[in-house]
Write a protein that holds these residues in place. Structure first.
Motif, PDB file in Angstrom:
ATOM      1  N   ASN A   6       1.359  -0.506 -10.094  1.00 27.20           N
ATOM      2  CA  ASN A   6       0.925  -2.055  -9.814  1.00 27.20           C
ATOM      3  C   ASN A   6       0.449  -2.599 -11.134  1.00 27.20           C
ATOM      4  O   ASN A   6       0.859  -2.259 -12.153  1.00 27.20           O
ATOM      5  N   ASN A  37       1.752   2.875  -3.640  1.00 30.03           N
ATOM      6  CA  ASN A  37       0.469   3.162  -4.399  1.00 30.03           C
ATOM      7  C   ASN A  37       0.256   4.108  -5.450  1.00 30.03           C
ATOM      8  O   ASN A  37      -0.152   4.313  -6.698  1.00 30.03           O
ATOM      9  N   PRO A  58      -0.169  -1.425  -0.364  1.00 32.62           N
ATOM     10  CA  PRO A  58      -0.057   0.584   0.331  1.00 32.62           C
ATOM     11  C   PRO A  58       0.742   1.474   0.047  1.00 32.62           C
ATOM     12  O   PRO A  58       0.525   1.946  -0.587  1.00 32.62           O
TER      13      PRO A  58
END
Length: 132
Positions: A38, A33, A30
């Motif tokens: 991703n 991000n 996370p």
């Protein structure tokens, strides 16, 4: 043809893909991000690369010249099951060449792209090509 890549991840860190002499770092936590692509974005990048490679390829086969091409790709993700449901693309080709047949180029991109053909078996793809 066969394709090969090697990937590695580091616990609580990032991951990378090694392809030939290139390395692509991507996020798996996370915390990454906002900074790193991703897996879904890498997937769209591969789709984009396929289209742009075919613009170059077909510029020679169709005998047209262009200065550059810009491609924007967006995707819709479903939650259950998690998957890409729809891909939309807009390809802008900068060309003054009257020999550029946009309809034929679009047909060729959508018929002969390896990644394009692989993706279209699993989701819908909508695209537009504009010449500026």
């Amino acid at each position: 043809m066969e394709y090969i890549c090697k990937s590695i991840s580091r616990s609580n860190n990032n991951a990378s893909i090694k392809i030939k002499n290139s390395e692509i770092t991507f996020g798996i936590t996370p915390e990454s991000n906002d900074d790193l692509p991703n897996p879904a974005e890498l997937f769209l990048g591969s789709f984009s690369a396929c289209i742009l490679k075919n613009v170059e390829r077909f510029s020679h086969l169709m005998n047209f010249k262009y200065s550059n091409a810009e491609l924007t790709v967006s995707a819709t993700r479903l939650e259950k099951p998690p998957r890409i449901d729809e891909i939309n693309y807009e390809l802008i080709i900068y060309s003054q060449d009257k020999k550029l047949n946009v309809d034929l180029l679009k047909k060729n991109i959508e018929k002969f792209g390896t990644i394009f053909n692989t993706v279209k078996t699993s989701c819908s793809i909508n695209g537009e090509i504009r010449v500026l």
